[in-house]
Scaffold this motif. Structure first.
Motif, short mmCIF file in Angstrom:
data_model
loop_
_atom_site.label_atom_id
_atom_site.label_comp_id
_atom_site.label_asym_id
_atom_site.label_seq_id
_atom_site.Cartn_x
_atom_site.Cartn_y
_atom_site.Cartn_z
N CYS A 99 13.05 -2.56 -2.57
CA CYS A 99 12.45 -3.62 -3.37
C CYS A 99 13.56 -4.45 -4.02
N VAL A 100 13.43 -5.75 -3.90
CA VAL A 100 14.40 -6.69 -4.48
C VAL A 100 13.63 -7.65 -5.38
N MET A 101 13.94 -7.61 -6.68
CA MET A 101 13.23 -8.44 -7.65
C MET A 101 14.10 -9.64 -8.05
N PRO A 102 13.63 -10.84 -7.70
CA PRO A 102 14.37 -12.03 -8.13
C PRO A 102 14.13 -12.30 -9.61
N ASP A 103 15.02 -13.04 -10.21
CA ASP A 103 14.91 -13.35 -11.63
C ASP A 103 13.79 -14.35 -11.91
N GLU A 104 13.68 -15.41 -11.08
CA GLU A 104 12.73 -16.48 -11.40
C GLU A 104 11.80 -16.87 -10.26
N GLN A 105 12.29 -16.86 -9.04
CA GLN A 105 11.52 -17.41 -7.91
C GLN A 105 10.32 -16.54 -7.54
#
Length: 102
Positions: free
Chosen positions: A21-27
């Motif tokens: 799982c990779v969580m972007p900051d804003e997008q």
């Protein structure tokens, strides 16, 4: 394709379902499925994820997630000193940190 946007990676983890799982900051990548790269978006948790690895390693899936966001959205995901690493083996973290995405 010219990359128009960047977003920081807030968190990388391997969840209980053994997905990367990779969580972007804003997008928001709610239409990432259109890339047909087996990368998915969890709307509730606001993170990208891979299927549980079969033939591919977690590192392969990390690269696939970055390629999918770049190809489908023109957005380059970037690691920072603030990126959280949760349940990521040291060897995988080192692989990811040494990877330069072009």
């Amino acid at each position: 394709m010219h990359v128009r946007k960047h977003d920081n990676i807030k968190e990388i983890r391997i969840d209980k379902l053994e997905r990367l799982c990779v969580m972007p900051d804003e997008q928001n990548f709610s239409f990432i499925w259109r890339s047909a790269m087996e990368v998915h978006w969890d709307e509730k948790g606001k993170f990208l994820y891979s299927p549980k690895p079969r033939e591919w390693s977690y590192f392969d899936w990390y690269r696939q997630i970055l390629d999918a966001t770049k190809d489908e959205y023109g957005c380059c995901l970037v690691l920072t000193n603030e990126t959280s690493w949760i349940d990521i083996p040291i060897a995988l973290k080192e692989q990811i940190l040494s990877y330069v995405h072009s």
